[in-house]
Design a protein around this motif. Structure first.
Motif, short mmCIF file in Angstrom:
data_model
loop_
_atom_site.label_atom_id
_atom_site.label_comp_id
_atom_site.label_asym_id
_atom_site.label_seq_id
_atom_site.Cartn_x
_atom_site.Cartn_y
_atom_site.Cartn_z
N GLY A 126 0.77 -1.23 0.00
CA GLY A 126 0.00 0.00 0.00
C GLY A 126 0.80 1.28 0.00
O GLY A 126 0.23 2.37 0.01
N ALA A 127 2.14 1.19 -0.01
CA ALA A 127 2.93 2.42 0.10
C ALA A 127 4.27 2.29 -0.61
O ALA A 127 4.85 1.22 -0.69
CB ALA A 127 3.15 2.79 1.56
N LEU A 128 4.74 3.44 -1.10
CA LEU A 128 6.07 3.58 -1.66
C LEU A 128 6.73 4.77 -0.96
O LEU A 128 6.16 5.86 -0.90
CB LEU A 128 5.99 3.85 -3.16
CG LEU A 128 7.28 4.33 -3.86
CD1 LEU A 128 8.34 3.24 -3.83
CD2 LEU A 128 6.98 4.77 -5.29
N PHE A 129 7.92 4.54 -0.41
CA PHE A 129 8.67 5.60 0.27
C PHE A 129 9.92 5.93 -0.56
O PHE A 129 10.61 5.02 -1.02
CB PHE A 129 9.09 5.16 1.67
CG PHE A 129 7.95 4.83 2.59
CD1 PHE A 129 7.41 5.80 3.43
CD2 PHE A 129 7.41 3.55 2.61
CE1 PHE A 129 6.35 5.50 4.27
CE2 PHE A 129 6.35 3.24 3.45
CZ PHE A 129 5.82 4.22 4.28
N MET A 130 10.20 7.23 -0.75
CA MET A 130 11.35 7.65 -1.55
C MET A 130 12.19 8.66 -0.77
O MET A 130 11.66 9.60 -0.18
CB MET A 130 10.89 8.28 -2.85
CG MET A 130 10.18 7.31 -3.79
SD MET A 130 9.72 8.09 -5.36
CE MET A 130 8.38 9.17 -4.82
N LYS A 131 13.51 8.45 -0.79
CA LYS A 131 14.46 9.37 -0.16
C LYS A 131 15.43 9.87 -1.22
O LYS A 131 15.76 9.15 -2.16
CB LYS A 131 15.21 8.67 0.96
CG LYS A 131 15.95 9.62 1.90
CD LYS A 131 16.53 8.84 3.07
CE LYS A 131 17.16 9.78 4.09
NZ LYS A 131 17.73 9.03 5.24
N ASN A 132 15.92 11.10 -1.05
CA ASN A 132 16.69 11.80 -2.09
C ASN A 132 15.79 12.09 -3.28
O ASN A 132 16.22 12.04 -4.43
CB ASN A 132 17.93 11.01 -2.53
CG ASN A 132 18.94 10.86 -1.43
OD1 ASN A 132 19.05 11.72 -0.56
ND2 ASN A 132 19.67 9.75 -1.47
N PRO A 275 10.22 4.23 7.42
CA PRO A 275 10.51 5.51 8.09
C PRO A 275 9.55 5.78 9.24
O PRO A 275 8.38 5.39 9.20
CB PRO A 275 10.33 6.54 6.98
CG PRO A 275 10.42 5.78 5.70
CD PRO A 275 9.87 4.43 6.00
N ARG A 276 10.05 6.49 10.24
CA ARG A 276 9.18 6.97 11.31
C ARG A 276 8.32 8.12 10.78
O ARG A 276 8.69 8.79 9.81
CB ARG A 276 10.01 7.45 12.50
CG ARG A 276 10.89 6.38 13.12
CD ARG A 276 11.82 6.99 14.17
NE ARG A 276 12.69 8.01 13.57
CZ ARG A 276 13.53 8.77 14.25
NH1 ARG A 276 13.60 8.65 15.58
NH2 ARG A 276 14.28 9.66 13.63
N THR A 277 7.20 8.34 11.42
CA THR A 277 6.28 9.40 10.98
C THR A 277 6.98 10.74 10.89
O THR A 277 6.79 11.51 9.93
CB THR A 277 5.09 9.49 11.94
OG1 THR A 277 4.40 8.24 11.97
CG2 THR A 277 4.11 10.58 11.48
N GLU A 278 7.84 11.05 11.86
CA GLU A 278 8.51 12.35 11.88
C GLU A 278 9.56 12.49 10.78
O GLU A 278 10.03 13.61 10.49
CB GLU A 278 9.16 12.61 13.24
CG GLU A 278 10.15 11.55 13.68
CD GLU A 278 9.51 10.48 14.55
OE1 GLU A 278 10.22 9.97 15.44
OE2 GLU A 278 8.31 10.17 14.36
N ASP A 279 9.91 11.38 10.13
CA ASP A 279 10.89 11.44 9.05
C ASP A 279 10.25 11.56 7.67
O ASP A 279 10.95 11.58 6.65
CB ASP A 279 11.79 10.20 9.07
CG ASP A 279 12.68 10.18 10.31
OD1 ASP A 279 13.05 11.25 10.78
OD2 ASP A 279 13.00 9.06 10.79
#
Length: 288
Positions: A126-132, A275-279
Motif C-alpha cells: 500500500g505504500a512507496l517511500f522515496m528518499k533523495n 521511516p518513522r512518521t517524523e521522518d
C-alpha cells in the motif's frame, strides 16, 4: 525535446480512474487515462519441452513466495515523442512480507552536468517511500506515496515495478508460447512469450495486489500486457519484461513503457525498516 522533460522532477497526484500519477522515481508524467477493455478467453499454448505455458506462468508468483526472498535488478524504459529514457534500480525483496528496498538511478540530464544521487525506495503493501527525492524535499526526509490511489497499480510509479507485482501480472496470462531454453545470468531457464490481461490478474492476485491491478486494468491505454518471461527449473522467475502503454494528456499517441525485472540470489537477507512518521516530509513538492 519539447513538453515535459522526462528528467525533470515533477509531482502531480491525481486520484481515481480519471487520472494517474506516474512518479517514476521523481519523474512525473501526469496522465489522463481512459478505460480500455479486452475480450477473449484463455488460450493455452505449449509443447512437450515447455509444458503447459499458461499454467507454469500463473504459478510463478507462488514459486517466489516459496523462495522467500531474492536480490533484484530493474530497468524501466520510457519512449515518447522520439525521446527514450531508462531508469535503473537494484536491491532486495521479501516475497512473504511484500517488502523490499531499491536504489534507483535516474538518467543524466542531457548536458551531463548535473550529478543525480540515487533515490532510495522502500516498497511496502500500500505504500512507496522515496528518499533523495529532490524537488525541494530535504535530503534527510522521505516522501510517501499511497500506492492504493494510483491508476497504474504501482507498476511504473517508482521507476521500477515491484518484483512481486510483476510476478502477479502473470496470473492474468491468457496466451503464452514456449520459445525455448536459454540462460539468464548463467542459469538455465525456459523462455516464454505471451500476453496477460490485468483484469484477470487482479481477480487471481493476492489481497494486497487485487485493488492496484484492477486500477491498472482501467488506468492504462490497454489492459493487455505483452511479456517475455524466463523461468528456472524450479518455476521461479529469473527475468520478466512487461510492455505497458498509457496515454499522456499532452499527446495523442500512447507512451510506451518497457519494465524489466531480473531476480537472483534467492534466499538473500532482506531487512527493510520503514521511516518513522517524523521522518516523512509533509510539505509541498516543488514543480520544476
Amino acid at each position: 525535446m519539447t513538453g515535459r522533460q522526462p528528467t525533470g522532477r515533477r509531482r502531480e497526484l491525481r486520484r481515481g480512474r480519471a487520472g494517474a500519477a506516474f512518479v517514476a522515481a521523481g519523474l512525473l508524467a501526469g496522465a489522463g487515462l481512459g478505460t480500455a477493455g479486452c475480450s477473449g478467453g484463455d488460450a493455452v499454448a505449449g509443447d512437450s519441452r515447455g509444458g503447459d505455458a499458461v499454467v507454469t506462468l500463473r504459478k510463478a508468483a507462488d514459486r517466489l513466495i516459496d523462495a522467500g526472498s531474492s536480490r533484484a535488478r530493474t530497468s524501466m524504459e520510457m519512449a515518447a515523442g522520439g525521446t527514450r529514457v531508462t531508469i535503473r534500480g537494484a536491491g532486495v525483496y521479501d516475497y512473504r512480507k511484500r517488502m523490499g528496498q531499491l536504489k534507483v538511478l535516474l538518467p543524466q540530464d542531457p548536458a551531463g552536468v548535473v550529478e543525480r544521487r540515487p533515490i532510495t525506495e522502500l516498497l511496502a503493501p500500500g505504500a512507496l517511500f522515496m528518499k533523495n527525492r529532490g524537488a525541494g524535499v530535504p535530503a534527510d526526509k522521505w516522501v510517501r506515496v499511497d500506492t492504493r490511489t494510483l491508476s497504474d497499480g504501482n507498476l511504473v510509479t517508482g521507476g521500477a515495478t515491484d518484483p512481486f507485482t510483476a510476478a502477479e501480472v502473470l496470473l492474468g496470462t491468457r496466451t503464452a508460447t514456449y520459445v525455448g531454453r536459454t540462460e539468464v545470468a548463467g542459469t538455465g531457464v525456459r523462455h516464454y512469450r505471451g500476453t496477460a490481461h490485468l483484469g484477470d490478474a487482479a481477480r487471481r492476485a493476492t489481497e494486497g495486489n487485487k485493488g492496484p491491478l484492477k486500477a491498472a486494468a482501467g488506468g492504462f491505454a490497454s489492459a493487455e500486457v505483452p511479456f517475455d518471461a524466463y523461468v528456472d527449473d524450479e518455476g521461479r522467475i529469473r527475468k520478466v519484461r512487461h510492455r505497458f502503454s498509457f496515454l499522456n494528456g499532452q499527446q495523442k499517441s500512447p507512451v510506451a513503457v518497457a519494465s524489466t525485472t531480473l531476480l537472483y540470489d534467492f534466499g538473500a537477507s532482506v531487512r527493510v525498516r520503514l521511516p518513522r512518521t517524523e521522518d516523512i516530509y509533509a510539505g509541498k513538492i516543488a514543480e520544476e
